[in-house]
Design a protein around this motif. Structure first.
Motif, PDB file in Angstrom:
ATOM      1  N   VAL A   5       0.857  -1.175   0.000  1.00  0.00           N
ATOM      2  CA  VAL A   5       0.000   0.000   0.000  1.00  0.00           C
ATOM      3  C   VAL A   5       0.895   1.227   0.000  1.00  0.00           C
ATOM      4  O   VAL A   5       1.737   1.384   0.887  1.00  0.00           O
ATOM      5  N   SER A   7       0.824   5.145   0.350  1.00  0.00           N
ATOM      6  CA  SER A   7      -0.021   6.249   0.808  1.00  0.00           C
ATOM      7  C   SER A   7       0.770   7.558   0.753  1.00  0.00           C
ATOM      8  O   SER A   7       1.867   7.647   1.293  1.00  0.00           O
ATOM      9  N   THR A  16      -6.179  10.094   3.682  1.00  0.00           N
ATOM     10  CA  THR A  16      -5.586   9.269   2.624  1.00  0.00           C
ATOM     11  C   THR A  16      -5.140   7.926   3.192  1.00  0.00           C
ATOM     12  O   THR A  16      -5.409   6.873   2.623  1.00  0.00           O
ATOM     13  N   ARG A  17      -4.479   7.958   4.346  1.00  0.00           N
ATOM     14  CA  ARG A  17      -4.062   6.707   4.989  1.00  0.00           C
ATOM     15  C   ARG A  17      -5.276   5.900   5.448  1.00  0.00           C
ATOM     16  O   ARG A  17      -5.288   4.673   5.357  1.00  0.00           O
ATOM     17  N   ALA A  20      -6.574   4.163   2.491  1.00  0.00           N
ATOM     18  CA  ALA A  20      -5.639   3.080   2.151  1.00  0.00           C
ATOM     19  C   ALA A  20      -5.835   1.881   3.066  1.00  0.00           C
ATOM     20  O   ALA A  20      -5.865   0.731   2.613  1.00  0.00           O
ATOM     21  N   ASP A  21      -5.979   2.138   4.363  1.00  0.00           N
ATOM     22  CA  ASP A  21      -6.174   1.041   5.322  1.00  0.00           C
ATOM     23  C   ASP A  21      -7.490   0.305   5.077  1.00  0.00           C
ATOM     24  O   ASP A  21      -7.561  -0.926   5.190  1.00  0.00           O
ATOM     25  N   VAL A  37       2.893  -1.293   4.244  1.00  0.00           N
ATOM     26  CA  VAL A  37       2.494   0.083   3.928  1.00  0.00           C
ATOM     27  C   VAL A  37       3.737   0.929   3.712  1.00  0.00           C
ATOM     28  O   VAL A  37       4.676   0.899   4.521  1.00  0.00           O
ATOM     29  N   GLU A  39       4.681   4.731   3.534  1.00  0.00           N
ATOM     30  CA  GLU A  39       4.231   6.111   3.793  1.00  0.00           C
ATOM     31  C   GLU A  39       5.212   7.055   3.103  1.00  0.00           C
ATOM     32  O   GLU A  39       6.359   7.191   3.530  1.00  0.00           O
ATOM     33  N   VAL A  76      -2.717   5.441  -3.071  1.00  0.00           N
ATOM     34  CA  VAL A  76      -3.691   6.448  -2.660  1.00  0.00           C
ATOM     35  C   VAL A  76      -2.984   7.786  -2.510  1.00  0.00           C
ATOM     36  O   VAL A  76      -1.937   7.879  -1.856  1.00  0.00           O
ATOM     37  N   THR A  77      -3.562   8.814  -3.107  1.00  0.00           N
ATOM     38  CA  THR A  77      -2.981  10.149  -3.033  1.00  0.00           C
ATOM     39  C   THR A  77      -4.047  11.176  -2.671  1.00  0.00           C
ATOM     40  O   THR A  77      -5.200  11.018  -3.066  1.00  0.00           O
TER      41      THR A  77
END
Length: 198
Positions: A5, A7, A16-17, A20-21, A37, A39, A76-77
């Protein structure tokens, strides 16, 4: 299978996070995955240094290796100026151009207004098509008003199902030879024989 993932959220906590989660959790509910993940907020300085010196730092190198080794990706942005964030684009700019070839990717974005939802189709999908990734048909956009409202959980579930199917291999999810069943070609001689026997 390994699900990575990416993010690009900047704040803590980050919507956003959060998105993503939720996407990662939905994929995990459909198929067993090991989730890692990345970051991008924590890699911002190393990404900038990579542009100037041509070499990734230790953490950035680990993140790039994780993405390259993933069986599937969720990216994801947040939306900035009607597109993905510069940090998000910079990360994929330093990634090996062939790293995502044939890799299933679920694209998602967050924003303050639903008016920016087309960012998925005019910015993210072309970016990952250029990288020759296989982008799942359903992309997920979450505006501020979507959290807790109808529709978002269903979109997350549908997109997660599509990514899980791609990660597991579409052949396992497809019915046996659907094209042949729907469009079976009967040789002309057999058709003619059927007519003359009546």
């Amino acid at each position: 299978m390994k699900l990575v993932v990416v993010s690009a959220g900047l704040s803590v906590p980050s919507s956003t996070r959060l998105l993503a989660d939720r996407l990662a959790g939905a994929v995990g509910a459909k198929t067993p995955v090991d989730v890692e993940v990345v970051e991008l907020r924590d890699l911002a300085v190393e990404i900038a240094h990579h542009f100037t010196n041509g070499f990734p730092g230790r953490k950035l190198a680990e993140a790039l290796d994780a993405v390259a080794a993933a069986d599937g990706l969720i990216v994801v942005t947040p939306v900035f100026s009607a597109s993905y964030s510069g940090l998000f684009k910079s990360f994929f700019d330093v990634l090996d151009p062939d790293a995502l070839t044939g890799r299933p990717v679920l694209i998602a974005a967050t924003g303050g207004s639903a008016r920016h939802s087309l960012v998925l189709e005019h910015a993210l999908r072309p970016l990952f098509a250029h990288l020759r990734a296989v982008v799942v048909p359903t992309a997920v956009y979450a505006a501020s008003e979507d959290w807790g409202a109808e529709g978002l959980p269903e979109r997350i579930d549908r997109a997660a199902g599509e990514l899980a199917a791609l990660m597991g291999g579409l052949s396992a999810a497809r019915p046996a030879n659907p094209v042949k069943d729907a469009f079976e070609v009967v040789p002309f001689a057999e058709q003619l024989a059927a007519l003359t026997s009546r």
